[in-house]
Motif scaffolding. Structure first.
Motif, PDB file in Angstrom:
ATOM      1  N   LYS A 271      -4.024  -5.504   7.514  1.00 61.52           N
ATOM      2  CA  LYS A 271      -3.134  -4.421   7.126  1.00 61.52           C
ATOM      3  C   LYS A 271      -1.950  -4.483   8.077  1.00 61.52           C
ATOM      4  O   LYS A 271      -2.126  -4.415   9.288  1.00 61.52           O
ATOM      5  N   LEU A 272      -0.752  -4.655   7.524  1.00 68.01           N
ATOM      6  CA  LEU A 272       0.451  -4.835   8.324  1.00 68.01           C
ATOM      7  C   LEU A 272       1.490  -3.796   7.930  1.00 68.01           C
ATOM      8  O   LEU A 272       1.486  -3.298   6.806  1.00 68.01           O
ATOM      9  N   GLU A 273       2.383  -3.482   8.869  1.00 70.29           N
ATOM     10  CA  GLU A 273       3.506  -2.633   8.515  1.00 70.29           C
ATOM     11  C   GLU A 273       4.766  -3.107   9.211  1.00 70.29           C
ATOM     12  O   GLU A 273       4.717  -3.692  10.279  1.00 70.29           O
TER      13      GLU A 273
ATOM     14  N   ARG B 281       7.931  -1.964  -6.928  1.00 69.44           N
ATOM     15  CA  ARG B 281       7.388  -2.761  -5.820  1.00 69.44           C
ATOM     16  C   ARG B 281       6.879  -4.116  -6.317  1.00 69.44           C
ATOM     17  O   ARG B 281       6.374  -4.227  -7.421  1.00 69.44           O
ATOM     18  N   ALA B 282       6.980  -5.126  -5.444  1.00 66.98           N
ATOM     19  CA  ALA B 282       6.449  -6.453  -5.772  1.00 66.98           C
ATOM     20  C   ALA B 282       6.190  -7.220  -4.481  1.00 66.98           C
ATOM     21  O   ALA B 282       6.821  -6.951  -3.454  1.00 66.98           O
ATOM     22  N   VAL B 283       5.244  -8.165  -4.533  1.00 72.28           N
ATOM     23  CA  VAL B 283       4.996  -9.069  -3.412  1.00 72.28           C
ATOM     24  C   VAL B 283       5.085 -10.504  -3.909  1.00 72.28           C
ATOM     25  O   VAL B 283       4.784 -10.799  -5.062  1.00 72.28           O
TER      26      VAL B 283
ATOM     27  N   GLU C 185       0.820  -1.208   0.000  1.00 69.46           N
ATOM     28  CA  GLU C 185       0.000   0.000   0.000  1.00 69.46           C
ATOM     29  C   GLU C 185       0.854   1.259   0.000  1.00 69.46           C
ATOM     30  O   GLU C 185       0.480   2.267  -0.596  1.00 69.46           O
ATOM     31  N   ALA C 186       1.996   1.225   0.694  1.00 67.73           N
ATOM     32  CA  ALA C 186       2.854   2.412   0.787  1.00 67.73           C
ATOM     33  C   ALA C 186       4.255   2.020   1.214  1.00 67.73           C
ATOM     34  O   ALA C 186       4.442   1.038   1.926  1.00 67.73           O
ATOM     35  N   VAL C 187       5.226   2.807   0.758  1.00 65.57           N
ATOM     36  CA  VAL C 187       6.602   2.731   1.232  1.00 65.57           C
ATOM     37  C   VAL C 187       6.971   4.148   1.639  1.00 65.57           C
ATOM     38  O   VAL C 187       6.949   5.063   0.814  1.00 65.57           O
TER      39      VAL C 187
ATOM     40  N   VAL D   5       1.530  -3.075   4.004  1.00 68.37           N
ATOM     41  CA  VAL D   5       1.030  -4.106   3.092  1.00 68.37           C
ATOM     42  C   VAL D   5      -0.359  -4.580   3.518  1.00 68.37           C
ATOM     43  O   VAL D   5      -0.796  -4.333   4.646  1.00 68.37           O
ATOM     44  N   THR D   6      -1.017  -5.295   2.610  1.00 69.73           N
ATOM     45  CA  THR D   6      -2.284  -5.961   2.887  1.00 69.73           C
ATOM     46  C   THR D   6      -2.114  -7.433   2.508  1.00 69.73           C
ATOM     47  O   THR D   6      -1.497  -7.740   1.487  1.00 69.73           O
TER      48      THR D   6
END
Length: 97
Positions: free
Chosen positions: A85-87, A52-54, A32-34, A78-79
């Motif tokens: 929702k984690l950070e 970005r990639a997951v 979601e954000a960096v 991230v989601t």
């Protein structure tokens, strides 16, 4: 999260592991954000992020620039597939060779 190191010249991909915060069956869905915050050193050449990639439980992004001798805090939000929702946070030091 791990701490990282790169030179100002390098464009490097760093990975962020969210496995400890997720259920075993979950996978990351998106970044979601960096957020990049300079912690020390001069601020002539900013540190930037791209690509970005997951994959499974890891997020990654490419980091460029930054000033030799500067330290940056990187926060990744991230989601996952369970809707969590984690950070996570890491330090990146820009060093001279």
């Amino acid at each position: 999260m791990a701490d990282f190191e790169k030179t100002a010249y390098e464009d490097r991909i760093f990975g962020f592991d969210f496995g400890a915060k997720m259920l075993r069956s979950a996978k990351l869905v998106s970044i979601e954000a960096v957020v990049i915050a300079r912690q020390s050193g001069v601020d002539v050449e900013p540190l930037t992020e791209s690509e970005r990639a997951v994959s499974n439980k890891r997020a990654q992004a490419k980091f460029s620039g930054g000033d030799a001798g500067a330290s940056y805090t990187i926060t990744v939000k991230v989601t996952d597939s369970d809707g969590q929702k984690l950070e996570g946070e890491a330090m990146l030091d820009v060093v001279e060779l």
